[in-house]
Design an enzyme around this catalytic site. Structure first.
Site, short mmCIF file in Angstrom:
data_model
loop_
_atom_site.label_atom_id
_atom_site.label_comp_id
_atom_site.label_asym_id
_atom_site.label_seq_id
_atom_site.Cartn_x
_atom_site.Cartn_y
_atom_site.Cartn_z
N SER A 289 40.56 42.67 38.16
CA SER A 289 41.12 41.39 37.74
C SER A 289 42.48 41.55 37.05
O SER A 289 43.45 41.96 37.69
CB SER A 289 40.10 40.70 36.82
OG SER A 289 40.48 39.39 36.51
N ASP A 300 54.39 46.93 42.56
CA ASP A 300 55.19 46.14 43.50
C ASP A 300 56.68 46.14 43.16
O ASP A 300 57.53 46.11 44.05
CB ASP A 300 54.69 44.69 43.54
CG ASP A 300 53.47 44.52 44.44
OD1 ASP A 300 53.00 45.54 44.98
OD2 ASP A 300 53.02 43.38 44.60
N LYS A 314 39.39 42.65 42.81
CA LYS A 314 39.05 41.26 42.47
C LYS A 314 40.34 40.44 42.45
O LYS A 314 41.13 40.52 41.52
CB LYS A 314 38.36 41.17 41.11
CG LYS A 314 37.99 39.74 40.70
CD LYS A 314 37.26 39.72 39.37
CE LYS A 314 36.90 38.30 38.96
NZ LYS A 314 38.06 37.51 38.51
#
Length: 544
Positions: A289, A300, A314
């Site tokens: 999460s 990223d 998740k």
């Protein structure tokens, strides 16, 4: 009669209240109204006519929770007690005895006493089995027996517990408990700072920021952020933790939903602490999460190197919705996407297999995305580390052993049988591992593989078709071979199981705080992270 009449009136009112609230009903008003009317009449007739006495509250609680089970495990109904437990999880503040407790049918098991808190001061230890609180037996308690430990600050309670077969008593004085999001931070060497972020409650970014500033003041020139086994929490806190390392205005996460108002884009809003300091983020299969938002975003935008094993996966966002009588619904409202555009949700709860189990997204169905510097990253299976540390990767057998509590129970046995003089150099030997394997055998540990389940199903079908006894004989041979392969699987996962055992045993001697100190010189993932950070050209190669 009055009670029955009251029940007759309340149920239709409850149904009407549900019917006319919430935008979700607008799309299919008639069908929803029809189904609510069917359920209302069924519930009324059941309570009025069933042969035995029924409890309407329990029936409704079960009905709601079973209905939600067909969706995903994160969409949950909370009764009044559950709401309080969720508040504690979110804030980390409550009044109690200061220990992690596991509730079983006939006892409460102390999983971990927090150092310096009431349970610890009273002498309770991990593995103690609480059988009575203030004379109330746990086995005879109607409800969640852990509630017996809660109460007003400074109030005392008498605990009766079993330890190694002996019954003892202790008086525990409750106090206000504050669970830190960052339970530990320190220097690993003269230039490497280490921060453990355990959960994303309301204190997460504040405490992480404090730790980062403090370590920099101590001379830290590089940071290891440990998110291993962090189950997540508040999305805003994940954004704020990312913000500590990236400039104001950076895209962190996007949420997409069928309800337009839940489609949101989250950017960093504050001035960062340090946008240049090299960072390694540690993750494992229990990082989920909000942990995945932090790790995935920093990966990223090429702001950190991610080390460890694939995270949980998740990619769903929940929001609490207040219901009547102090209850709540925590409902999955959207999926989230990291800056590259990937959703790392690993399990498909909406296209289940023939047994009703969620299906894991297959690797061939992963989609490739690009980081800021053009590196390939993938969706569908959690966050993949830039540098894998295989020993941190859980397998089916290690998960089964963990779920059986065998590691916890063996650590209890080990603690009371062995004296350890210097925990910093503690190592389990081959003979210790063999003793653990024997322990698994003597305690009846069972692990049913998917292959075994399929064989059992095939055998049952063969019986209905009146096939000959050869199948039964061959089946027994297959099961014997499977048992041998499971024994081999334990041996094949020796290194990871020893790590898990070591962690649990070290905590018994020096609490969780001592475990983090032990990590700094003995943990493979931390050693790998430190080595990467100590080699700037290698660190930059990961990011470029």
């Amino acid at each position: 009669m009055k009670h029955l009449l009251k029940r007759r009136i309340l149920i239709p009112i409850f149904a009407v209240t549900i019917l006319f609230t919430g935008t979700a009903f607008k799309n299919d008003f008639f069908e929803i109204a029809k189904q609510i009317e069917i359920f209302t009449t069924l519930f009324k007739e059941l309570n009025m006519n069933y042969v035995d006495e029924t409890n309407p509250a329990d029936l409704m609680d079960n009905a709601i929770k079973n209905m939600l089970n067909d969706l995903d495990p994160y969409t949950k109904f909370y009764n009044e007690q559950d709401v309080e437990a969720e508040r504690i999880r979110r804030t980390g503040d409550y009044t109690g005895v200061g220990a992690r407790i596991r509730t079983l049918k006939d006892k409460l098991v102390v999983v971990e006493p927090y150092k310096g808190y009431p349970a610890d001061k009273a002498g309770l230890k991990a593995g103690d089995e609480i059988i009575a609180v203030d004379g109330v037996t746990v086995s005879g308690y109607d409800g969640d027996a852990s509630n017996l430990l809660k109460g007003a600050p400074n109030s005392a309670l008498k605990v009766t517990y079993k330890r190694q077969g002996k019954t003892n008593t202790a008086t525990v004085t409750r106090s206000e408990i504050e669970i830190d999001a960052v339970p530990h931070f320190s220097m690993i060497d003269d230039k490497t700072g280490y921060i453990v972020l355990q959960k994303f409650n309301t204190k997460a970014s504040l405490q992480t920021g404090y730790a980062l500033k403090d370590l920099k003041a101590q001379g830290a020139k590089q940071i290891i952020l440990d998110l291993r086994s962090n189950p997540g929490g508040l999305l805003n806190e994940a954004v704020n933790v990312v913000n500590l390392f990236v400039p104001k205005g950076q895209l962190v996460v996007t949420t997409k939903s069928k309800v337009k108002k839940y489609n949101k884009t989250y950017y960093t809003k504050k001035e960062p602490v340090d946008t240049e300091i090299p960072v390694v983020v540690l993750i494992n299969g229990r990082s989920a999460s909000a942990s995945e938002i932090v790790a995935g975003t920093l990966q990223d935008i090429d702001r950190a190197v991610v080390v460890g094993s694939r995270s949980f996966g998740k990619g769903l966002v929940q929001r609490p919705k207040k219901l009547t009588y102090g209850t709540q619904l925590k409902v999955t409202i959207s999926r989230y996407y990291t800056p590259s555009g990937r959703c790392i949700q690993a399990l498909d709860y909406w296209n289940r297999d023939e047994n009703g189990n969620a299906v894991r997204v297959k690797q061939e169905n992963y989609n490739a995305f690009k980081t800021k510097n053009g590196r390939k990253v993938f969706d569908g299976g959690g966050v993949f580390p830039d540098e894998a540390v295989e020993v941190t990767k859980n397998t089916a057998i290690t998960d089964a052993i963990l779920n059986s509590q065998s590691i916890f129970d063996y650590a209890t046995k080990y603690y009371y049988s062995n004296k350890v003089d210097d925990i910093s150099t503690f190592k389990l030997s081959d003979s210790d591992f063999n003793a653990f394997k024997n322990y698994l055998n003597t305690t009846g540990f069972e692990f049913e593989t998917e292959t075994e389940k399929a064989f059992k199903k095939a055998l049952e079908v063969s019986k209905t078709e009146n096939l000959d006894d050869d199948i039964n004989r061959d089946y027994k041979t297959l099961i014997t071979n499977l048992d041998n392969s499971k024994a081999k699987a334990v041996e094949d996962n020796k290194k990871q199981l020893i790590n898990l055992l070591t962690e649990e045993i070290v905590k018994r001697y020096v609490y969780r705080e001592g475990l983090y100190e032990y990590y700094k010189t003995n943990n493979e993932a931390i050693k790998t992270a430190t080595e990467i950070l100590s080699n700037p050209s290698k660190y930059n190669r990961y990011l470029n």
